[in-house]
Design a protein around this motif. Structure first.
Motif, PDB file in Angstrom:
ATOM      1  N   GLY A 292       0.817  -1.204   0.000  1.00  0.00           N
ATOM      2  CA  GLY A 292       0.000   0.000   0.000  1.00  0.00           C
ATOM      3  C   GLY A 292       0.855   1.260   0.000  1.00  0.00           C
ATOM      4  O   GLY A 292       0.598   2.206  -0.750  1.00  0.00           O
ATOM      5  N   VAL A 294       4.023   1.580  -0.987  1.00  0.00           N
ATOM      6  CA  VAL A 294       4.723   1.722  -2.271  1.00  0.00           C
ATOM      7  C   VAL A 294       3.770   2.281  -3.322  1.00  0.00           C
ATOM      8  O   VAL A 294       4.082   3.255  -4.020  1.00  0.00           O
ATOM      9  CB  VAL A 294       5.290   0.359  -2.733  1.00  0.00           C
ATOM     10  N   GLY A 295       2.590   1.672  -3.408  1.00  0.00           N
ATOM     11  CA  GLY A 295       1.606   2.115  -4.391  1.00  0.00           C
ATOM     12  C   GLY A 295       1.247   3.572  -4.179  1.00  0.00           C
ATOM     13  O   GLY A 295       1.184   4.366  -5.119  1.00  0.00           O
ATOM     14  N   PHE A 296       1.048   3.916  -2.918  1.00  0.00           N
ATOM     15  CA  PHE A 296       0.638   5.273  -2.611  1.00  0.00           C
ATOM     16  C   PHE A 296       1.711   6.286  -3.007  1.00  0.00           C
ATOM     17  O   PHE A 296       1.417   7.329  -3.599  1.00  0.00           O
ATOM     18  CB  PHE A 296       0.323   5.387  -1.123  1.00  0.00           C
TER      19      PHE A 296
END
Lengths: 436, 311
Positions: A292, A294-296
């Motif tokens: 989450g 990293v994605g964010f």
């Protein structure tokens, strides 16, 4: 201008409150004593989920009331066994879902609590079989063919396979579901009896049966074992009765407890079990949090690089959105599951969609030669219908998912639906908060 | 840019992918998990890669009268093959406990139960029915909603139908993908899959509405423009937004989940990744072109495009 500052202060205050709620160390709101905690689902902390189904013949009616009673009894039993944080929920029309976080001895727990404890009042006529307490009594309660007359010992056939005499089947007059109140009484020193009170439905059944069967035996049977077989001395029409026998105080109390808590109104069978080991749960939690994050960061970077200042503002609004949502999850509380986290991440991505729609519209209007403030006004106005319509569509599918999740206790799915529904709280307005 | 000019090419690409998946389903069937099929899945974590042989496991299960048993091994987080996944018919906790004890005796090592899922046949059947109903209701609700949202313009019903056709395209893509994934990587269709599917439906419709909304808006502005040009213009106008939201934001998230999110989430993330991509793709390359096909009534001349159209 003045209003803008007031708004800003309001936002800052709200934000401070939200961050305070989000802090792991916060466990209670003072004054109203509302406790706050992050509730992790079984897939993240490990544990067992079990679905129990009412084991009644096809077509029998199961009232939601009796399911609720059964649920309460299961919870009492589990607590009695010292298992903490067990939650039982009624799911659909004939199921109960139990969740045991972190239970390691789940096998034993399940075995003990699902003991049906069906209490029946059985018509055994003149007790020609000389049943004694502890003997097995077969009844017609769970079968579709009802017994109309008390079977006499001579009328029994023999089983063609084993050559043994067939066991008699008796009629269940009433079950534990119709019991309302139970108490132990000692009318004479050292003798004990159990008083019970019936529901209005139970009273009618009992009144009819006892007036027609004075002098006959009425067996009290728990889990197909005879507990006592008192004789009906008078017609009981007022909905209260007494069970007498040669009880010691302990026996009388034990029976009363069994009658009060011990009997499930309906027999239950295990229909589904899910066990997630604690290590797997821990692993999933850590990894999904990293994913989450990293994605964010990727998304935030993209927004900042592609849309510059407005992009950074959108990032801020998304962070605020995430903080508020998490605070709500802690307040309500919403159980966080693995798909729930995925849904939450997806919703943040999708919440940016509204921002992007507006920004793209804004750019277009600027290209068409409008001034910045006109462009903002128009961009907002023109992007709005599609934001609205598309969010309603997501809401529709989410509510269907939620329905699907609730009826089968698929709480993993439900968690996903709840978190995704947050999409509707799109931060379209966040841009306006920042005054652009 | 003339996207609509190549519309039949896109129809063919999608059809080929879907046909591959459907062919696998016809041959092998959909790889249903215990959620829908019923049965038991037992995932055991051993302390070392010293796993019992398949024959040994099956022999233990035979003692409890389980005939259809399949045994697989899997890699744990540190890359060692220490996980045993056993699928069998439905069993209760008691039997599971006994079997685990017996397995422990075989290897003299501690076994941790990572996952135990046991689903009775009746609930599995009902879940499957509910799942079908859920997908059906979602589709229906969405058609009604689109028709309602677009009630102001001519042929609102067409938008609903074209949206649904494109949505069905996305559903088929996802189903095909899981069939292919089942064939190649042993994926299973479980309730997580259903969650992904319904999410894809939701997002797919959301995307179609954004494109349709542009067409709706443009059709009031450019009344004289030929429908095909109008649609093409609308697609290009929304293209940037589609790429930015779908590819850059949502797909970034999902990619991160697929790469770092652990085994449990990987399949879910990949299905969503492809499904949401398909949702965006189909708004541009399926839904909007279908509107044009319908407007031009291209079935009348064997789906030949009208020659008058230029980019």
């Amino acid at each position: 201008m003045k209003r803008r500052y007031t708004n800003l202060i309001l936002i800052l205050v709200l934000l401070a409150a939200v961050i305070w709620i989000d802090l792991p160390s916060t466990s209670q709101i003072p004054l109203i004593n509302k406790s706050i905690s992050t509730v992790l689902g079984l897939d993240l902390r490990g544990g067992m989920q079990v679905i129990l189904k009412a084991d009644l013949p096809e077509g029998s009616e199961i009232t939601s009331e009796s399911l609720q009673v059964a649920r309460q009894i299961l919870e009492n039993r589990s607590n009695g066994l010292g298992v903490s944080e067990v939650v039982f929920q009624v799911a659909g029309s004939n199921r109960i879902v139990g969740e045991f976080p972190g239970a390691s001895n789940a096998e034993d727990v399940i075995e003990q609590i699902k003991q049906t404890g069906v209490l029946e009042f059985v018509d055994i006529g003149d007790n020609l079989y000389n049943f004694l307490p502890g003997d097995e009594i077969i009844t017609d309660f769970a079968s579709t063919t009802k017994v109309t007359a008390v079977p006499s010992p001579d009328s029994l056939g023999t089983d063609p396979d084993t050559g043994e005499t067939e066991k008699p089947v008796f009629h269940t007059v009433m079950t534990g579901i119709d019991l309302k109140g139970i108490g132990v009484n000692s009318p004479i020193a050292n003798t004990y009896e159990i008083n019970f009170e019936l529901t209005s439905a139970g009273r009618d059944i009992f009144a009819e049966h006892t007036s027609n069967n004075i002098g006959k035996f009425l067996a009290i049977v728990l889990d197909n074992k005879l507990i006592s077989a008192p004789t009906i001395s008078t017609a009981i029409t007022e909905g209260t009765g007494t069970i007498t026998g040669s009880f010691t105080i302990d026996e009388a109390n034990a029976l009363a407890v069994q009658l009060r808590y011990g009997s499930l109104p309906i027999p239950l069978v295990v229909e589904q079990i899910r066990v997630i080991g604690p290590t797997l749960g821990q692993d999933s939690l850590e990894k999904s949090l990293i994913a989450g994050l990293v994605g964010f960061i990727l998304v935030a970077l993209f927004m900042a690089i592609f849309y510059k200042v407005p992009g950074i503002l959108a990032d801020f609004s998304i962070i605020i959105y995430a903080l508020i949502t998490f605070a709500l999850f802690r307040l309500i509380p919403v159980t966080l599951t693995l798909p729930g986290i995925a849904g939450f991440l997806l919703s943040t991505g999708s919440a940016l969609d509204a921002n992007i729609l507006i920004f793209e519209r804004l750019k277009e209007e600027l290209r068409n030669g409008r001034t910045l403030s006109q462009a903002i006004e128009l961009g907002w106005k023109r992007a709005w219908p599609s934001i609205r319509d598309s969010n309603i569509a997501t809401l529709i599918t989410c509510s269907i998912l939620f329905w699907f999740g609730s009826t089968f206790g698929a709480s993993f799915v439900k968690g996903f639906a709840i978190t995704l529904v947050d999409v509707i709280k799109h931060p379209e307005n966040h841009l306006k908060w920042f005054g652009i | 840019m003339n996207i609509l000019g190549k519309r039949y090419l896109f129809f063919v690409i999608s059809t080929v992918f879907i046909l591959v998946g459907l062919a696998i389903i016809v041959v092998d069937g959909l790889p249903l998990a215990v959620d829908f099929k019923g049965g038991t899945l037992l995932e055991l974590q051993y302390s070392s890669p010293n796993l019992p042989g398949t024959e040994e496991v099956i022999a233990i299960y035979k003692d409890y009268n389980f005939e259809e048993v399949s045994v697989q091994t899997a890699v744990d987080t540190s890359g060692q093959r220490t996980i045993l996944v056993i699928r069998s018919p439905f069993m209760d906790e008691q039997v599971k406990g006994d079997i685990v004890t017996q397995l422990e005796a075989k290897t003299n090592g501690q076994i941790t139960v990572n996952q135990f899922e046991s689903v009775g046949p009746i609930i599995a059947e009902q879940v499957t029915q509910r799942a079908a109903v859920a997908v059906g209701i979602a589709a229906l609700a969405v058609v009604i909603y689109i028709t309602f949202a677009f009630r102001g313009i001519t042929n609102a019903f067409r938008y609903g139908i074209c949206g649904i056709l494109a949505m069905m395209h996305d559903v088929l893509i996802v189903v095909s993908l899981s069939a292919i994934g089942g064939k190649l990587f042993g994926w299973q269709v479980d309730s997580m899959f259903l969650t992904a599917l319904l999410t894809v439906i939701g997002f797919s419709v959301q995307d179609k509405i954004v494109v349709f909304d542009r067409i709706r808006e443009n059709s009031t502005i450019f009344r004289k423009l030929q429908f095909e040009k109008l649609v093409n213009h609308s697609i290009i106008q929304t293209l940037q937004r589609s790429i930015n939201t779908q590819l850059m934001t949502v797909e970034f998230m999902l990619l991160a989940l697929a790469l770092f999110g652990g085994i449990t989430l990987r399949e879910f993330a990949v299905i969503l990744l492809v499904g949401l991509f398909s949702g965006t793709y189909s708004s541009i390359f399926i839904a909007a072109p279908l509107l044009v096909v319908w407007e031009n009534k291209e079935w009348k001349n064997w789906f030949k495009k009208k020659e008058t159209v230029a980019g």
